[in-house]
Design a protein around this motif. Structure first.
Motif, mmCIF file in Angstrom:
data_model
loop_
_atom_site.group_PDB
_atom_site.id
_atom_site.type_symbol
_atom_site.label_atom_id
_atom_site.label_comp_id
_atom_site.label_asym_id
_atom_site.label_seq_id
_atom_site.Cartn_x
_atom_site.Cartn_y
_atom_site.Cartn_z
ATOM 1 N N CYS A 76 0.829 -1.204 0.000
ATOM 2 C CA CYS A 76 0.000 0.000 0.000
ATOM 3 C C CYS A 76 0.867 1.260 0.000
ATOM 4 O O CYS A 76 0.523 2.257 -0.649
ATOM 5 C CB CYS A 76 -0.943 -0.004 1.196
ATOM 6 S SG CYS A 76 -2.239 -1.264 1.107
ATOM 7 N N GLN A 115 -7.757 0.981 1.095
ATOM 8 C CA GLN A 115 -7.104 1.375 2.328
ATOM 9 C C GLN A 115 -7.275 2.875 2.583
ATOM 10 O O GLN A 115 -7.638 3.624 1.689
ATOM 11 C CB GLN A 115 -5.609 1.033 2.279
ATOM 12 C CG GLN A 115 -4.792 1.880 1.301
ATOM 13 C CD GLN A 115 -4.803 1.346 -0.120
ATOM 14 O OE1 GLN A 115 -5.670 0.559 -0.496
ATOM 15 N NE2 GLN A 115 -3.836 1.768 -0.918
ATOM 16 N N LYS A 116 -6.998 3.283 3.808
ATOM 17 C CA LYS A 116 -7.063 4.701 4.149
ATOM 18 C C LYS A 116 -6.094 5.493 3.279
ATOM 19 O O LYS A 116 -4.990 5.049 2.989
ATOM 20 C CB LYS A 116 -6.685 4.914 5.618
ATOM 21 C CG LYS A 116 -7.748 4.483 6.610
ATOM 22 C CD LYS A 116 -7.315 4.829 8.024
ATOM 23 C CE LYS A 116 -8.374 4.433 9.047
ATOM 24 N NZ LYS A 116 -7.956 4.790 10.427
ATOM 25 N N GLY A 139 -10.728 0.659 4.847
ATOM 26 C CA GLY A 139 -9.679 1.057 5.784
ATOM 27 C C GLY A 139 -10.198 1.854 6.958
ATOM 28 O O GLY A 139 -9.616 1.843 8.046
#
Length: 216
Positions: A76, A115-116, A139
């Protein structure tokens, strides 16, 4: 009467698989935990699933959860860096103009299994930050996409009968059904669905599909 449009990202707003594959492969090669060879076509089959499930599929040869978690975290990180550095336009043709057009009549949102930090990156790269009222992702919640969508809808006071979700996979359709909203299938994306009630064959068709729903 449709008042709210929620968008998926990958396969709906843009195709980042080629760029993401480079970042993920860099992480794999650096840590050496997996022998996975990651290409864009592999990721197209995975995008739309929660990140932890994607990791289970891609890194099936990694048995230790701690190593798999470390690998996913580095993937990520490098994915984000690669996307930040990318100067190629990877958005689907017409999607930015479509979002700007829709924003004149509808409240716009994003829900993704990403994801964040990913949604913030995407909206900044596409220059659509000012048109997206709110967003939520896996996320943030750790929940299924349907639950995440329901959470965003409740937070923003969105009625299910007034809300559509634009996505491109069977998972997107199920999430929409779970949230009791209406699904608009982005046929130009990664999925292969048949006999959908509402289909956009290109981003530019999304407004007319929604208008058609209102008339119907």
């Amino acid at each position: 009467m449709i008042k709210n449009v929620i968008f998926d990202i990958d396969g709906t707003l843009w195709n980042s698989t080629g760029v993401v594959a480079k970042g993920w492969q860099k992480a794999v090669d650096e840590l050496g935990y997996s022998k996975a060879h990651i290409e864009a076509e592999n990721l197209k089959k995975e995008f739309g699933l929660p990140m932890n499930i994607i990791a289970d599929h891609i890194f099936f040869d990694v048995s230790e959860q701690s190593k798999k978690d470390e690998l996913l975290e580095l993937c990520c990180k490098y994915e984000h860096e690669c996307l930040e550095a990318n100067e190629e336009d990877i958005s689907f043709e017409g999607i930015v103009e479509t979002i700007r057009e829709l924003a004149k009549e509808y409240r716009l949102f994003i829900v993704s299994n990403c994801q964040k930090g990913y949604i913030e990156l995407v909206t900044a790269k596409l220059d659509i930050v000012d048109f997206i009222e709110d967003y939520l992702c896996f996320g943030d919640t750790g929940l299924t996409k349907g639950e995440t969508m329901s959470m965003l809808m409740e937070k923003n006071g969105l009625k299910a009968e007034e809300t559509v979700y634009v996505g491109d996979t069977a998972g997107d359709k199920k999430a929409t059904e779970d949230a009791k909203a209406t699904f608009v299938y982005a046929d130009y994306g990664f999925g292969e669905l048949e006999n959908e009630s509402y289909v956009a064959f290109s981003p530019k068709e999304i407004p007319s599909v929604i208008k058609g729903m209102e008339i119907k």
